[in-house]
Design an enzyme around this catalytic site. Structure first.
Site, PDB file in Angstrom:
ATOM      1  CD  GLU A 217      52.251  42.319  50.073  1.00 39.95           C
ATOM      2  OE1 GLU A 217      51.901  41.877  51.193  1.00 39.95           O
ATOM      3  OE2 GLU A 217      51.767  43.364  49.582  1.00 39.95           O
TER       4      GLU A 217
ATOM      5  CG  MET B 138      59.703  21.236  67.842  1.00 33.63           C
ATOM      6  SD  MET B 138      60.118  19.497  68.079  1.00 33.63           S
ATOM      7  CE  MET B 138      60.442  18.980  66.392  1.00 33.63           C
TER       8      MET B 138
END
Lengths: 572, 148
Positions: free
Chosen positions: A51, A479
């Site tokens: 979902e 990162m």
């Protein structure tokens, strides 16, 4: 003529009346009644594999088309799986309507199977939310939900519908007039403030137009460009505002902020006036707020009054829709100035040009070295001549894509800006492609992001939503690694995926996509050509990239924008 | 909204208004972020109107039920003191008296200070409610007709 419908039929009819052409969803017990009339509806249903993916697809669809994206989930886990996507859409002001099933009214509060307090859970992550307790509300609530999602400051709206309401019957009636006494978004700006803004712009020596995602949301890019030209305003575009003015435009300075370019950062820092439109002084833009643009007066145009003065006081606050206020500003500017009378501000323009010359965005692709991520981005841009919608996940690849892709049009850059949701790229790209099937949609993704939502490639291949996923694979959570290298004494806790990444080509093929891998710089262009040539299924390309590459320029979190780290040489 | 944005609430009272479609919440909050609080409240779709009452701008009231230790020796003096505050005895037990006190917040606090030496057994407050003064009210902005 009266027609009796079930709640489920009324729901689907209401969605059809809103012009919905595609729904991203996953069925389940409580929402099951709605899937029965959906079976006969002209609305396309894209069956997702999780979902969260449906929420991001709705967001990608809305980003690309400007229309409201719709996602559907069942009660309990279906609804809770949507929450990340709703908060993501909330932070980036993306119009999304989520429909969730709920347990029957008689079971609410009984800890029923697959029960969750969806209305309560979703309240802080939506612009507004509903729990329908009376079947008669369905037509009006759906009308309101789309109205709220799309108008004012756009955002996600959730409608929770108990299963027994979906099964109940009503005599169908078209929704009445929208009656929301507490919701009256401003459209036009106050004329006095507009005039004050024009006067202030005219008087300024070092102005910068600070354009944010609000320009894109308001479909105001053409007006922004006209205004920038009329007032001769150098223009920065935030991460959410990329494409608001073409990067090739002489007034365009590119992206400011933590990983912005030197000129955009420094222009804001040295400006005597920031003409802020549809931007919100995000911490990634301002760095240390007390040290941000210390000499600048602020004109702040925003449709959301709460953004004005939230971070930085505005000398001229203007509440209104970016497109409407730009129209007013253009009108006022045209009457204030004759043609070609915008102040030239040659010193300022020369200073900016000097910075651009001395501090360009740069990288150095060694033909015998590892592939640099920036090189892949620029090669794709060269080969496609920039004619693509670019999607990104979150991390280094996202920043490089924003830095090195030249954006020429609005709605061609889709990324998770405010929330920074890893895994956004694949489902958002699918949503964008579903909405704009004739456009080339390419997602740059990281190897970390890819593994969060890759199952949606099954959705893409089954539904023939032929996106291209370019994995800039450095086998690190890049990162985070960059921060560990710079701020944590190179202690790489839980970021090294070297030897632990799956075979992305094999995964792609297993999910019904074409898969390619490039390992050397000279393979990049030919493999891009190959990937672009395949149009009968989604494509995944695994670009094995430099694990050491870092994103520069960089302003460390909480640091002053006066100090821009241009590269590793600035760190010693 | 208050929790999410880190705003502090001192008191909260909710009730219906003359329009049955609407209810009125009286929130007592303070701090430098008052403007943000008001703007964020307006952002909520169900918020129709936000009125800020600065001190003195409004008639403020609160009701409190407070149970005081009151053995038979002290009952008389406690009732005397309560009379001064228009506090009504609403429940009398063997060793305690429960008072209902209504008034502005200062009035309630003064009463509590007076009762503290006897021993406060239990206390409940309604939360503050307020209504802006009629600009033409005869007693002026600062004075309150019923202030103690």
């Amino acid at each position: 003529m009266s027609e009796t419908l079930t709640g489920a039929e009324a729901l689907i009819r209401a969605l059809e009346h809103e012009g919905v052409d595609v729904i991203f969803g996953m069925p389940g017990g409580a929402i099951l009644p709605a899937y029965d009339p959906l079976y006969d509806s002209p609305i396309r249903h894209v069956l997702v594999r999780h979902e969260q993916g449906s929420g991001h697809m709705a967001s990608g669809y809305a980003h690309a088309t400007g229309r409201v994206g719709v996602c559907v989930a069942t009660s309990g886990p279906g609804a809770t799986n949507l929450i990340t996507a709703l908060q993501d859409a909330y932070m980036d002001s993306i119009p999304v309507v989520a429909i969730t099933g709920q347990v029957a009214r008689t079971s609410i509060g009984m800890d029923a199977f697959q029960e969750a307090h969806t209305w309560g859970i979703s309240m802080p992550v939506t612009k507004h939310n509903y729990l329908i307790t009376d079947i008669e509300e369905i037509p009006d609530v759906i009308r309101e939900a789309f109205h709220l999602a799309a108008t004012g400051r756009p955002g996600p709206v959730l409608v929770d519908i108990p299963k027994d309401v979906l099964n109940d019957t009503l005599v169908w009636h078209r929704p009445g007039e929208i009656n929301l006494p507490g919701y009256k978004p401003s459209v036009k700006g106050h004329p006095k403030q507009v005039q004050a803004a024009v006067d202030m712009i005219h008087a300024s020596q070092r102005p910068v137009l600070y354009a944010g995602g609000g320009i894109i949301r308001a479909n105001a890019a053409d007006r922004l460009r006209r205004f920038a030209e009329l007032a001769n305003l150098p223009t920065v575009t935030t991460l959410m505002g990329r494409g608001a003015i073409p990067d090739s435009h002489p007034l365009a300075l590119g992206m400011p902020g933590m990983h912005g370019n030197y000129t955009a950062i420094t222009a804001m820092q040295k400006a005597d006036l920031l003409v802020t439109i549809g931007a919100r002084f995000d911490d990634r833009v301002t760095g240390k707020v007390d040290a941000f643009a210390p000499e600048a007066k602020i004109i702040h145009v925003d449709v959301d009054p709460a953004e004005i003065g939230k971070v930085r006081n505005a000398e001229v606050p203007i509440v209104g829709d970016a497109a409407a206020v730009l129209e007013q500003l253009i009108f006022a500017m045209e009457h204030f100035l004759g043609p070609d009378e915008a102040p030239a501000r040659e010193d300022w323009r020369n200073t900016l040009a000097d910075w651009q010359r001395t501090h360009p965005l740069a990288y150095d692709q060694d033909p015998d070295g590892p592939i640099l991520q920036q090189y892949v981005i620029q090669e794709l841009h060269r080969i496609t001549e920039g004619n693509a919608t670019v999607v990104a996940g979150v991390g280094q690849h996202q920043m490089w894509a924003s830095q090195f892709w030249g954006f020429e049009r609005p709605r061609t850059w889709i990324n998770s800006g405010g929330l920074g949701t890893m895994g956004y790229a694949i489902p958002a790209a699918i949503g964008a492609k579903a909405g704009m099937p004739d456009d080339l949609v390419v997602a740059f993704d990281g190897d970390g992001c890819f593994q969060m939502t890759m199952q949606e490639l099954v959705t893409a291949s089954v539904e023939k939503i032929n996106v291209k996923i370019f994995v800039l694979n450095n086998a690190w959570l890049g990162m985070v690694k960059q921060w560990q290298k710079l701020f944590y004494n190179e202690r790489y806790s839980a970021t090294d995926l070297t030897g632990h990444t799956p075979d992305f080509v094999g995964l792609a093929e297993a999910m019904g996509c074409a898969g390619f891998r490039a390992e050397r710089p000279d393979e990049v262009a030919p493999i891009i050509e190959k990937a672009l040539a395949i149009n009968d299924r989604p494509v995944v390309v695994d670009f094995v990239c430099d694990p050491e590459a870092m994103v520069f320029p960089m302003v460390p979190a909480g640091g002053s924008n006066d100090i821009v780290i241009m590269g590793p040489e600035d760190l010693t | 909204m208050f929790a999410r944005r880190g705003f502090n609430i001192h008191s909260l009272a909710v009730g219906p208004t003359v329009d049955p479609q609407l209810s009125r919440m009286t929130v007592v909050a303070d701090g430098p972020e008052m403007e943000q609080i008001i703007k964020q409240l307006y952002k909520l779709v169900n918020t129709v109107k936000v009125t800020e009452h600065r001190p003195g701008d409004a008639v403020e009231r609160e009701i409190m039920l407070v149970r005081i230790n009151a053995d038979s020796k002290r009952r008389g003096e406690i009732l005397d003191a309560a009379g001064i505050f228009s506090a009504q005895a609403v429940d009398v037990g063997k060793a305690t008296i429960t008072f209902e006190v209504a008034g502005d917040p200062g009035h309630l606090n003064d009463f509590l200070e007076l009762m503290r030496p006897y021993g406060i057994v239990d206390l409940v407050k309604s939360g503050r409610i307020a209504l802006a003064r009629d600009p033409k009210s005869r007693n002026g902005r600062q004075a309150d007709l019923r202030s103690a």
